[in-house]
Design a protein around this motif. Structure first.
Motif, PDB file in Angstrom:
ATOM      1  N   LYS A 105       0.888  -1.076  -0.035  1.00  0.00           N
ATOM      2  CA  LYS A 105      -0.053   0.193  -0.057  1.00  0.00           C
ATOM      3  C   LYS A 105       0.680   1.222   0.104  1.00  0.00           C
ATOM      4  O   LYS A 105       0.452   2.434  -0.586  1.00  0.00           O
ATOM      5  N   ARG A 106       1.995   1.236   0.512  1.00  0.00           N
ATOM      6  CA  ARG A 106       2.799   2.100   0.646  1.00  0.00           C
ATOM      7  C   ARG A 106       3.694   2.517  -0.561  1.00  0.00           C
ATOM      8  O   ARG A 106       4.022   3.631  -1.115  1.00  0.00           O
ATOM      9  N   SER A 107       3.968   1.394  -1.422  1.00  0.00           N
ATOM     10  CA  SER A 107       4.892   1.387  -2.663  1.00  0.00           C
ATOM     11  C   SER A 107       3.837   0.313  -3.633  1.00  0.00           C
ATOM     12  O   SER A 107       4.326  -0.754  -3.866  1.00  0.00           O
ATOM     13  N   PRO A 108       3.071   1.001  -4.317  1.00  0.00           N
ATOM     14  CA  PRO A 108       2.136   0.010  -5.042  1.00  0.00           C
ATOM     15  C   PRO A 108       2.813  -0.657  -6.165  1.00  0.00           C
ATOM     16  O   PRO A 108       2.291  -1.499  -6.742  1.00  0.00           O
ATOM     17  N   GLU A 109       4.196  -0.069  -6.600  1.00  0.00           N
ATOM     18  CA  GLU A 109       4.807  -0.963  -7.685  1.00  0.00           C
ATOM     19  C   GLU A 109       5.400  -2.156  -7.034  1.00  0.00           C
ATOM     20  O   GLU A 109       5.932  -3.055  -7.721  1.00  0.00           O
ATOM     21  N   ASN A 110       5.404  -2.256  -5.522  1.00  0.00           N
ATOM     22  CA  ASN A 110       5.970  -3.403  -5.065  1.00  0.00           C
ATOM     23  C   ASN A 110       5.112  -4.383  -4.850  1.00  0.00           C
ATOM     24  O   ASN A 110       4.068  -4.528  -4.183  1.00  0.00           O
ATOM     25  N   VAL A 111       5.050  -5.680  -5.529  1.00  0.00           N
ATOM     26  CA  VAL A 111       4.065  -6.847  -5.511  1.00  0.00           C
ATOM     27  C   VAL A 111       4.507  -7.840  -4.271  1.00  0.00           C
ATOM     28  O   VAL A 111       5.794  -8.079  -4.324  1.00  0.00           O
ATOM     29  N   LEU A 112       3.729  -7.782  -3.219  1.00  0.00           N
ATOM     30  CA  LEU A 112       3.935  -8.617  -2.088  1.00  0.00           C
ATOM     31  C   LEU A 112       3.667  -9.939  -2.267  1.00  0.00           C
ATOM     32  O   LEU A 112       4.456 -10.859  -1.692  1.00  0.00           O
ATOM     33  N   ALA A 113       2.656 -10.254  -3.095  1.00  0.00           N
ATOM     34  CA  ALA A 113       2.339 -11.804  -3.282  1.00  0.00           C
ATOM     35  C   ALA A 113       1.270 -11.766  -4.405  1.00  0.00           C
ATOM     36  O   ALA A 113       0.608 -10.751  -5.008  1.00  0.00           O
ATOM     37  N   ARG A 114       1.068 -12.832  -5.167  1.00  0.00           N
ATOM     38  CA  ARG A 114       0.434 -13.122  -6.167  1.00  0.00           C
ATOM     39  C   ARG A 114      -0.310 -14.677  -6.128  1.00  0.00           C
ATOM     40  O   ARG A 114       0.500 -15.408  -5.703  1.00  0.00           O
ATOM     41  N   GLN A 115      -1.470 -14.788  -6.475  1.00  0.00           N
ATOM     42  CA  GLN A 115      -2.057 -16.117  -6.553  1.00  0.00           C
ATOM     43  C   GLN A 115      -3.464 -16.300  -7.565  1.00  0.00           C
ATOM     44  O   GLN A 115      -4.091 -15.341  -7.477  1.00  0.00           O
TER      45      GLN A 115
END
Length: 297
Positions: free
Chosen positions: A239-249
């Motif tokens: 949320k602070r850096s939207p370009e950073n993907v934390l997880a995907r599924q």
């Protein structure tokens, strides 16, 4: 599906090994045990097992209407059976005989514990009663396996067997309870999609598994075909850096509805086909966020 190493094994060894390899799978091979139900017994006009399974669905979802009980019965039997099929197909390159008199179900209890709570729910074990099977470039060499001429032929054989297996059950349930045949076929397609997704993820071949599932479901003229069943991806971003993907599924997109909303709970499943897509994605994004936070803790 190709491989350079083929390990000789008996059909029973192959089946029993699968049960140890995949979570959420209980499958075996042998004679029909006492207190089990052959698939073709579910199709008879007066089936005690079919009645008992519907009562079980009504018991675990109080208030569920009769069509909802049918939907759960179709979805559950398809889920357990097609999970075993996906494990054989993706894990071993083998398609077993899906003749209705070659398949049996056995009930067993599963105990669970989570966040201090615990309980027991009923699950179904799949028993293959015969060793007939087909293969193309199999992982395990089954001496009597009938060779398929190509992977496409093996896939087509699997689809046609699934269609032949479920058609009489769907017809019987429609006659008795009037849940539309199209609605029931959507539930079978949904079960196929999630079975392939789960087994593919555990096998490390998730993308291939999704492609195989879509080829089966989207075949022109197949009763499994519907526009909604498929897959979609949820991406969790910082949320602070939207370009950073934390997880995907990837998740299974439903085409059918289990009618859980007709129960006393009066709620929709997180992936319900009746939910607006924005609400569905919001719920699953929250789920993915919880999973990420738990793993990061």
């Amino acid at each position: 599906m190709t491989t350079t190493t083929v390990t000789p094994a008996s059909f029973s060894d192959c089946i029993n090994e699968l049960g140890n390899r995949f979570d959420g799978l209980k499958v075996s091979y042998g004679t029909q045990p006492e207190h089990s139900c052959r698939f073709d017994e579910l199709i008879t006009e007066h089936s005690e097992w079919r009645t008992a399974l519907m009562r079980h669905e009504a018991g675990r979802c109080p208030g569920l209407d009769p069509k909802g009980q049918v939907a759960f019965l179709v979805g559950d039997t398809a889920h357990y059976l097609l999970t075993a099929v996906a494990a054989l197909y993706l894990g071993e390159g083998i398609v077993p005989s899906l003749a209705s008199d070659n398949l049996a179900f056995m009930k067993y209890d599963v105990h669970w514990e989570e966040n201090g709570a615990s309980g027991t729910y009923q699950s179904l074990e799949v028993r293959l009663l015969g060793s007939d099977c087909w293969a193309y470039a199999p992982r395990t060499l089954i001496n009597h396996a009938i060779p398929a001429s190509s992977q496409a032929d093996l896939q087509d054989l699997l689809r046609r067997q699934i269609e032949r297996l479920f058609q009489p059950l769907i017809e019987r349930l429609y006659q008795l309870h009037r849940l539309s045949k199209a609605a029931q076929w959507r539930l079978v397609a949904d079960a196929l999609a999630v079975a392939f997704l789960n087994i593919g993820r555990q096998s490390g071949v998730e993308e291939q598994a999704r492609e195989e599932a879509l080829a089966l479901i989207k075949h022109p003229g197949s009763p499994l075909f519907n526009r909604q069943t498929g897959f979609f991806e949820i991406i969790l971003k910082d949320k602070r850096s939207p370009e950073n993907v934390l997880a995907r599924q990837h998740f299974r997109a439903r085409g059918g509805c289990c009618r859980y909303y007709t129960s006393d709970a009066a709620n929709y499943c997180s992936t319900c086909v009746l939910l607006p897509r924005e609400e569905r994605d919001k719920r699953l994004n929250h789920y993915l966020e919880q999973q990420y936070n738990a793993q990061s803790a």
